[in-house]
Design an enzyme around this catalytic site. Structure first.
Site, PDB file in Angstrom:
ATOM      1  N   ASP A 126       0.785  -1.340  -0.078  1.00  0.00           N
ATOM      2  CA  ASP A 126      -0.018   0.012   0.062  1.00  0.00           C
ATOM      3  C   ASP A 126       0.833   1.243  -0.085  1.00  0.00           C
ATOM      4  O   ASP A 126       1.767   1.304   0.600  1.00  0.00           O
ATOM      5  CB  ASP A 126      -0.937  -0.086   1.296  1.00  0.00           C
ATOM      6  CG  ASP A 126      -1.683   1.234   1.292  1.00  0.00           C
ATOM      7  OD1 ASP A 126      -2.626   1.495   0.536  1.00  0.00           O
ATOM      8  OD2 ASP A 126      -1.701   1.933   2.336  1.00  0.00           O
ATOM      9  N   GLU A 173       1.208  -0.371  -4.918  1.00  0.00           N
ATOM     10  CA  GLU A 173       0.077   0.650  -5.351  1.00  0.00           C
ATOM     11  C   GLU A 173       0.865   1.858  -5.424  1.00  0.00           C
ATOM     12  O   GLU A 173       1.189   2.600  -4.517  1.00  0.00           O
ATOM     13  CB  GLU A 173      -1.074   0.960  -4.108  1.00  0.00           C
ATOM     14  CG  GLU A 173      -2.087   1.736  -4.524  1.00  0.00           C
ATOM     15  CD  GLU A 173      -2.463   2.712  -3.275  1.00  0.00           C
ATOM     16  OE1 GLU A 173      -3.592   3.215  -3.370  1.00  0.00           O
ATOM     17  OE2 GLU A 173      -1.769   2.531  -2.189  1.00  0.00           O
TER      18      GLU A 173
END
Length: 631
Positions: free
Chosen positions: A308, A361
């Site tokens: 993330d 990401e």
């Protein structure tokens, strides 16, 4: 076993990949007496005591002993075993006393309680040997990867109990057959690691080594992963090394100093998120994160980590104004320590776990995200294609009459489609905070919204790149995702939503069955434009094929992004001969109008533009069609 000098040396240099086996709480025996050995890294603490239900939380009863020069404290407690609640009572150099959960604890209480729990992770008899063997031999770049992104706390709920979370066994009973039926290859789980606040969706972690208690025990989670593997479904998890929350029982100022985070807020805080940033330059902190990744892959057989907020790690000025950040040693904005950490992470995972994938990401144009570490890249297998996602959703939200003015939103992604190995995400971030659900983003009345939706998902499937769909999107629920309630399953009583679900099922089957769509999606040689510049009619088309020498099928994929049918539309094709329609987004089976009655067409050997043959098609409104020619 207590920590050895080698353990401490490797930990101190940031290279003890299995330090979680030594720090934390572990079964041990001394002089034949069984118990638990506790160890914690707190180099600046004045004193450390073990507290828990076994000593009535007395913060003076059981002091840990410092291992000289290491910063590590440890104690052996006879007769303590699994199920024991505990924390570390740390006395700072200023004499303050703070209670901290175990950073390496394998289990934690359900929020709002936050004590660590002694856990025995052994004993599970894994039944996924065949899956693990195949995984070690597969080539992720050439395999079909169609991901169903799931927030376990809100996929379905059991409202007859409080809290209403399904157990891991209940999720396995219901989720596995659902995913199998729809044809997804993997699930990606949000919020697996323990987190104190439901509304963070698991992105503010305080139990990095503890599966959340919301759905059961660590053994329950192992059983869930095992059942997925035996059913042929891979399991990815979201992994959060970019930041952590400030909660008093967590990592923030762990031993009275900024131990896990930078002391200077210009390096150590995400102000907009209210979180702390890991100090990637500290060896022991980097070791904490790398060993945490190894832990999930080793102990729970996880198949991949979606990392993330990578962009926030790469840039020192991320979400900061001038004067609010510090440049690196060369005066630049790149976070060199974070870059080195990501390289170490991906190298380590590749070393121990062939076939396990990491996915970034990452929303910027940082070069080499999916280039191997030994070639100067960050070493990820895949990168989320945030540019494709933004451009595509902008295009699809337009009234079709205006799409002619924004045709580049479709064509631009192919300028960089093969510069990295991409995943095309339609994720949870796109259906929250007022952004509306996928179906509700579409323009027009209900029929046109559904047709535009089918066009969107068809385009995602045909575009080079692995696929990701967030739960609820696969049947077109109307309202945004809400983490505090389950999906709008009642919508499936309406035929429109069943038909959208059928469309996703058909697309997943198409993607899995045709290597033309999955085995060459990271190579220019698997793609060719057929119709690229017809902005006035908003028609575009391309072919997908296998790599040279591999034979297979030419797929001709055509899109009409307006509600105007196009009869007798001429396209160039790679070869003359017979083309069979294998999928039509306008089929009545999916809620379409059934405009095109063609099922087989013959491509004439008359050149058209740069192609040796041409076909004439009747293009349905707001639809994708796929035609196949055997070669």
């Amino acid at each position: 076993m207590p920590l050895s000098s080698l353990d401490l040396h490797l930990f101190g240099e940031g290279n003890h990949h299995h330090i979680y086996r030594k720090l934390g709480a572990h079964a041990d025996a001394v002089d034949g007496v069984a118990g638990t050995r506790f160890a914690v890294w707190a180099p600046n603490a004045g004193e450390v005591h073990l507290v828990g239900d076994f000593n009535d939380w007395n913060d003076r009863a059981n002091p840990l002993q410092r291992i000289e020069y290491s910063g590590v404290w440890q104690i052996f407690m006879p007769h303590l075993g699994p199920g024991t609640l505990y924390k570390f009572a740390i006395t700072t150099q200023q004499g303050q006393r703070v209670l901290k959960s175990d950073p390496y604890g394998f289990q934690m209480q359900l929020r709002p309680d936050n004590a660590s729990i002694v856990a025995d992770l052994s004993g599970h008899a894994w039944g996924d040997a065949q899956w693990m063997t195949q995984r070690s031999r597969w080539d992720p770049q050439r395999a079909p990867i169609s991901i169903y992104e799931v927030h376990p706390g809100s996929w379905r709920r059991s409202w007859h109990r409080k809290p209403a979370f399904l157990t891991w066994d209940e999720l396995a009973d219901q989720l596995i057959p659902y995913v199998q039926d729809l044809g997804y290859t993997h699930i990606e789980l949000i919020g697996v690691a323990e987190h104190p606040f439901d509304g963070s969706w698991g992105y503010q972690v305080l139990g990095h080594f503890a599966p959340t208690a919301r759905h059961g025990s660590p053994q329950d989670f192992k059983r869930f992963v095992d059942r997925c593997h035996q059913a042929g479904i891979g399991v990815f998890i979201d992994w959060v090394p970019a930041h952590f929350p400030r909660d008093a029982h967590g990592l923030a100022e762990f031993d009275g100093t900024h131990l896990y985070e930078h002391q200077d807020s210009r390096r150590g805080e995400h102000v907009e998120w209210g979180t702390k940033i890991f100090n990637y330059g500290r060896h022991e902190v980097r070791n904490f994160l790398v060993s945490n990744a190894v832990f999930w892959l080793e102990e729970y057989h996880i198949d991949g980590l979606r990392v993330d907020a990578v962009a926030s790690m790469l840039y020192l000025d991320y979400a900061r104004n001038p004067g609010e950040w510090l440049p690196n040693q060369y005066g630049g904005r790149e976070n060199l320590e974070a870059i080195d950490f990501l390289k170490q992470l991906n190298w380590t995972i590749g070393h121990y776990f062939p076939g396990v994938v990491t996915m970034a990401e990452e929303s910027s144009a940082f070069p080499g995200v999916t280039r191997p570490v030994h070639l100067g890249g960050l070493g990820f297998w895949f990168k989320w294609n945030m540019g494709w996602m933004n451009d595509t959703l902008r295009y699809m939200a337009l009234d079709p009459i205006h799409r002619r003015h924004e045709h580049s939103l479709i064509t631009f992604s192919f300028m960089y489609a093969f510069s990295e190995n991409y995943i095309l995400p339609l994720s949870h971030d796109e259906v929250v905070h007022g952004k509306r659900s996928l179906l509700d983003k579409m323009p027009g009345d209900e029929w046109r919204k559904c047709a535009n939706y089918r066009l969107l998902i068809g385009y995602q499937t045909a575009h080079p790149g692995k696929k990701l769909m967030f739960m609820g999107g696969e049947f077109g629920q109307w309202h945004e995702w809400r983490d505090y309630e389950d999906l709008a399953w009642a919508a499936l009583e309406h035929p429109h939503h069943r038909q959208l679900q059928d469309w996703n099922r058909a697309l997943n089957r198409l993607y899995r069955d045709y290597p033309e769509l999955h085995a060459s999606e990271h190579d220019w040689q698997g793609f060719r434009w057929i119709e690229v510049d017809n902005r006035d009619e908003s028609v575009f088309a391309f072919s997908r094929q296998r790599l040279p020498g591999e034979g297979g099928t030419h797929l001709v994929i055509v899109f009409n992004a307006t509600p105007v049918p196009r009869a007798g539309y001429v396209l160039g094709v790679p070869e003359a001969g017979t083309y069979q329609k294998i999928l039509d987004g306008d089929s009545p089976a999916f809620g379409g109008s059934g405009y095109s009655q063609q099922s087989v067409v013959t491509a004439d050997p008359d050149s058209f533009r740069d192609f040796p043959a041409r076909i004439t098609l009747d293009l349905p409104p707001l639809a994708m069609m796929v035609w196949a020619r055997e070669v």
